[in-house]
Design a protein around this motif. Structure first.
Motif, PDB file in Angstrom:
ATOM      1  N   GLY A   1      15.854  -3.720 -21.991  1.00 30.94           N
ATOM      2  CA  GLY A   1      15.949  -5.171 -21.822  1.00 30.94           C
ATOM      3  C   GLY A   1      15.931  -5.524 -20.353  1.00 30.94           C
ATOM      4  O   GLY A   1      16.604  -6.454 -19.899  1.00 30.94           O
ATOM      5  N   SER A   2      15.114  -4.785 -19.590  1.00 29.83           N
ATOM      6  CA  SER A   2      15.201  -4.832 -18.127  1.00 29.83           C
ATOM      7  C   SER A   2      14.614  -6.086 -17.496  1.00 29.83           C
ATOM      8  O   SER A   2      14.807  -6.320 -16.304  1.00 29.83           O
ATOM      9  N   SER A   3      13.899  -6.894 -18.264  1.00 29.94           N
ATOM     10  CA  SER A   3      13.376  -8.143 -17.709  1.00 29.94           C
ATOM     11  C   SER A   3      14.261  -9.333 -18.042  1.00 29.94           C
ATOM     12  O   SER A   3      13.966 -10.454 -17.638  1.00 29.94           O
ATOM     13  N   GLY A   4      15.346  -9.090 -18.760  1.00 28.56           N
ATOM     14  CA  GLY A   4      16.239 -10.175 -19.162  1.00 28.56           C
ATOM     15  C   GLY A   4      17.140 -10.648 -18.039  1.00 28.56           C
ATOM     16  O   GLY A   4      17.124 -10.111 -16.918  1.00 28.56           O
ATOM     17  N   MET A   5      17.937 -11.662 -18.341  1.00 31.64           N
ATOM     18  CA  MET A   5      18.807 -12.273 -17.332  1.00 31.64           C
ATOM     19  C   MET A   5      19.796 -11.266 -16.746  1.00 31.64           C
ATOM     20  O   MET A   5      19.974 -11.191 -15.525  1.00 31.64           O
ATOM     21  N   ILE A   6      20.439 -10.471 -17.577  1.00 33.01           N
ATOM     22  CA  ILE A   6      21.374  -9.469 -17.078  1.00 33.01           C
ATOM     23  C   ILE A   6      20.612  -8.268 -16.532  1.00 33.01           C
ATOM     24  O   ILE A   6      20.912  -7.761 -15.453  1.00 33.01           O
ATOM     25  N   GLY A   7      19.600  -7.801 -17.278  1.00 37.42           N
ATOM     26  CA  GLY A   7      18.862  -6.615 -16.868  1.00 37.42           C
ATOM     27  C   GLY A   7      18.222  -6.744 -15.507  1.00 37.42           C
ATOM     28  O   GLY A   7      18.292  -5.822 -14.686  1.00 37.42           O
ATOM     29  N   SER A   8      17.597  -7.886 -15.227  1.00 40.56           N
ATOM     30  CA  SER A   8      16.934  -8.081 -13.931  1.00 40.56           C
ATOM     31  C   SER A   8      17.928  -8.021 -12.779  1.00 40.56           C
ATOM     32  O   SER A   8      17.696  -7.346 -11.772  1.00 40.56           O
ATOM     33  N   ALA A   9      19.028  -8.745 -12.929  1.00 35.96           N
ATOM     34  CA  ALA A   9      20.032  -8.758 -11.866  1.00 35.96           C
ATOM     35  C   ALA A   9      20.686  -7.381 -11.710  1.00 35.96           C
ATOM     36  O   ALA A   9      21.000  -6.957 -10.588  1.00 35.96           O
ATOM     37  N   LEU A  10      20.872  -6.690 -12.813  1.00 37.80           N
ATOM     38  CA  LEU A  10      21.453  -5.349 -12.759  1.00 37.80           C
ATOM     39  C   LEU A  10      20.556  -4.390 -11.990  1.00 37.80           C
ATOM     40  O   LEU A  10      21.036  -3.589 -11.174  1.00 37.80           O
ATOM     41  N   ILE A  11      19.269  -4.466 -12.232  1.00 39.04           N
ATOM     42  CA  ILE A  11      18.332  -3.584 -11.539  1.00 39.04           C
ATOM     43  C   ILE A  11      18.379  -3.819 -10.031  1.00 39.04           C
ATOM     44  O   ILE A  11      18.357  -2.865  -9.242  1.00 39.04           O
ATOM     45  N   HIS A  12      18.440  -5.078  -9.605  1.00 33.98           N
ATOM     46  CA  HIS A  12      18.535  -5.377  -8.163  1.00 33.98           C
ATOM     47  C   HIS A  12      19.721  -4.645  -7.542  1.00 33.98           C
ATOM     48  O   HIS A  12      19.622  -4.125  -6.426  1.00 33.98           O
ATOM     49  N   LYS A  13      20.836  -4.596  -8.273  1.00 32.55           N
ATOM     50  CA  LYS A  13      22.034  -3.951  -7.737  1.00 32.55           C
ATOM     51  C   LYS A  13      21.937  -2.418  -7.796  1.00 32.55           C
ATOM     52  O   LYS A  13      22.211  -1.732  -6.815  1.00 32.55           O
ATOM     53  N   LEU A  14      21.491  -1.903  -8.932  1.00 32.38           N
ATOM     54  CA  LEU A  14      21.476  -0.451  -9.105  1.00 32.38           C
ATOM     55  C   LEU A  14      20.428   0.232  -8.232  1.00 32.38           C
ATOM     56  O   LEU A  14      20.591   1.395  -7.850  1.00 32.38           O
ATOM     57  N   ALA A  15      19.344  -0.483  -7.930  1.00 39.11           N
ATOM     58  CA  ALA A  15      18.256   0.121  -7.159  1.00 39.11           C
ATOM     59  C   ALA A  15      18.686   0.523  -5.754  1.00 39.11           C
ATOM     60  O   ALA A  15      18.009   1.327  -5.099  1.00 39.11           O
ATOM     61  N   GLU A  16      19.806  -0.011  -5.281  1.00 35.54           N
ATOM     62  CA  GLU A  16      20.317   0.383  -3.968  1.00 35.54           C
ATOM     63  C   GLU A  16      20.777   1.844  -3.961  1.00 35.54           C
ATOM     64  O   GLU A  16      20.836   2.478  -2.914  1.00 35.54           O
ATOM     65  N   LYS A  17      21.097   2.377  -5.146  1.00 37.91           N
ATOM     66  CA  LYS A  17      21.715   3.704  -5.220  1.00 37.91           C
ATOM     67  C   LYS A  17      20.982   4.670  -6.143  1.00 37.91           C
ATOM     68  O   LYS A  17      21.029   5.886  -5.938  1.00 37.91           O
ATOM     69  N   TYR A  18      20.320   4.149  -7.182  1.00 32.95           N
ATOM     70  CA  TYR A  18      19.740   5.009  -8.206  1.00 32.95           C
ATOM     71  C   TYR A  18      18.223   4.808  -8.334  1.00 32.95           C
ATOM     72  O   TYR A  18      17.683   3.787  -7.905  1.00 32.95           O
ATOM     73  N   HIS A  19      17.576   5.790  -8.948  1.00 28.59           N
ATOM     74  CA  HIS A  19      16.217   5.593  -9.436  1.00 28.59           C
ATOM     75  C   HIS A  19      16.342   4.869 -10.769  1.00 28.59           C
ATOM     76  O   HIS A  19      16.890   5.417 -11.733  1.00 28.59           O
ATOM     77  N   VAL A  20      15.839   3.663 -10.838  1.00 27.28           N
ATOM     78  CA  VAL A  20      16.003   2.864 -12.043  1.00 27.28           C
ATOM     79  C   VAL A  20      14.686   2.778 -12.798  1.00 27.28           C
ATOM     80  O   VAL A  20      13.631   2.499 -12.211  1.00 27.28           O
ATOM     81  N   ILE A  21      14.757   3.026 -14.093  1.00 28.01           N
ATOM     82  CA  ILE A  21      13.609   2.905 -14.982  1.00 28.01           C
ATOM     83  C   ILE A  21      13.875   1.744 -15.928  1.00 28.01           C
ATOM     84  O   ILE A  21      14.913   1.714 -16.600  1.00 28.01           O
ATOM     85  N   GLY A  22      12.966   0.789 -15.960  1.00 28.45           N
ATOM     86  CA  GLY A  22      13.134  -0.368 -16.824  1.00 28.45           C
ATOM     87  C   GLY A  22      12.342  -0.217 -18.109  1.00 28.45           C
ATOM     88  O   GLY A  22      11.111  -0.190 -18.088  1.00 28.45           O
ATOM     89  N   PHE A  23      13.047  -0.059 -19.230  1.00 27.55           N
ATOM     90  CA  PHE A  23      12.403  -0.042 -20.537  1.00 27.55           C
ATOM     91  C   PHE A  23      12.253  -1.481 -21.017  1.00 27.55           C
ATOM     92  O   PHE A  23      13.242  -2.220 -21.091  1.00 27.55           O
ATOM     93  N   ASP A  24      11.029  -1.872 -21.367  1.00 23.83           N
ATOM     94  CA  ASP A  24      10.832  -3.242 -21.831  1.00 23.83           C
ATOM     95  C   ASP A  24       9.560  -3.321 -22.658  1.00 23.83           C
ATOM     96  O   ASP A  24       8.764  -2.373 -22.693  1.00 23.83           O
ATOM     97  N   HIS A  25       9.370  -4.456 -23.323  1.00 24.08           N
ATOM     98  CA  HIS A  25       8.179  -4.667 -24.131  1.00 24.08           C
ATOM     99  C   HIS A  25       6.950  -4.833 -23.242  1.00 24.08           C
ATOM    100  O   HIS A  25       7.053  -5.012 -22.032  1.00 24.08           O
ATOM    101  N   ASP A  26       5.779  -4.771 -23.849  1.00 26.04           N
ATOM    102  CA  ASP A  26       4.533  -4.975 -23.108  1.00 26.04           C
ATOM    103  C   ASP A  26       4.446  -6.394 -22.570  1.00 26.04           C
ATOM    104  O   ASP A  26       4.906  -7.340 -23.210  1.00 26.04           O
TER     105      ASP A  26
END
Length: 345
Positions: free
Chosen positions: A12-37
């Protein structure tokens, strides 16, 4: 510099929580976003991997991509993707996407070294309480409609299918932000802003309400959950919510005062009258309030999040009382944008 071994998957990486979460986690981790086409896509900081939770072939392809690019070790899977709507009608997508989709993910994850699987559950799984009575993680589960029912079923599936993977079930309160992002709250804001008659009518106890939580506080809770994954129990449930629970009347008073400069009165009406009105509004248009919601209007959810505070060292930094004026300010500054962001008719 990022540790190459620290891989986090966010569904759900393009959603309201997922998008903001990725911005934060990307500072420290390799983040993979699973999402629909297709659009919307996860933020650019994450690799976007197209996946369909209802398809074994698509799931198999997604995890082959993860293994090829990042190896066999996954620090955490943050599972935000789920099906929901406010129509109140039965849908097999709750089972296909939320329940069986989660089971399918856990099946494919058995072939990886997974240090943690975090599931975003809901406050609505609980039996409603009453003002002053806090809901803890041990409170009875009495979900009343399909969305929370699917969350309860999925929690059971996780216990059965997790194998050796440690799991965290976050029962999250209603999420909001300064932009709105809460369907119940922004629809109440709209009714008051437009001075709709329905804004003054209410078929339930106005002293009842629900716990909410700011989007940024949810993100911080998830980030801390990943950070402290090796210190948590192998199976743990945590409530995530604000310290204060506002009643419906308090919400009405704050919103109406911020918008119009005075408190908008609330007139008590019978439930049968409210159901008839909701039916007519939906018969001749597309209203947020559905007849089935009227029976739930008296429900009160007041959560105790002390367990998360203890295990994570987490504390909400925001409150709905302080955020509502900022939300209303954004509405006044650009009503068109506010309506678009919150998908208001």
């Amino acid at each position: 510099m990022k540790d190459k071994a620290e891989v986090v998957i966010v569904t759900g990486s393009s959603g309201m929580i997922g998008s903001a979460l990725i911005h934060k986690l990307a500072e420290k981790y390799h983040v993979i976003g699973f999402d629909h086409d297709g659009y919307p896509f996860p933020p650019a900081e994450a690799e976007c991997v197209s996946v369909d939770l209802t398809s074994d072939d698509r799931m198999d392809f997604a995890f082959k991509r993860v293994r090829y690019a990042y190896g066999n070790k996954i620090a955490s899977v943050i599972h935000l993707a789920a099906y929901y709507d406010f129509l109140g009608e039965p849908s097999d997508l709750y089972d296909k996407v939320t329940v069986k989709g989660t089971a399918r993910m856990l099946k494919y994850l058995q072939d990886f070294e997974v240090e943690q699987f975090v599931f975003s559950s809901s406050m609505l799984v609980y039996k409603p309480s009453s003002p002053g009575v806090l809901i803890t993680e041990e409170s009875p589960l009495v979900p009343k409609w399909d969305y929370p029912k699917s969350k309860v079923t999925t929690e059971k599936v996780m216990n059965e299918k997790r194998g050796e993977i440690p799991i965290v079930m976050m029962r999250i309160a209603g999420v909001y932000s300064e932009e709105g992002n809460s369907i119940p709250i922004t629809n109440q804001v709209q009714r008051i802003y437009e001075k709709q008659l329905s804004a003054k009518l209410y078929p339930a106890n106005t002293a009842h309400g629900s716990t909410y939580v700011h989007r940024d506080d949810v993100i911080n809770a998830i980030a801390l959950t990943i950070e402290k994954r090796n210190d948590l129990p192998k199976e743990v449930v945590m409530n995530i919510g604000d310290d204060e629970t506002l009643s419906y009347k308090e919400l009405q008073d704050i919103i109406s005062t911020e918008i119009h400069g005075n408190k908008m009165p609330i007139i008590a009406i019978p439930k049968w009258f409210a159901k008839t009105g909701a039916f007519m509004l939906n018969l001749f248009g597309k209203a947020f309030i559905k007849p089935w919601m009227i029976d739930l209007a008296d429900d009160h959810y007041e959560m105790d999040s002390s367990k998360a505070k203890k295990l994570l060292g987490w504390k909400p930094k925001h409150g709905l009382r302080e955020t509502l004026p900022k939300m209303i300010e954004n509405l006044k500054d650009d009503p068109k944008k506010f309506y678009q962001v919150n998908k208001l008719e």
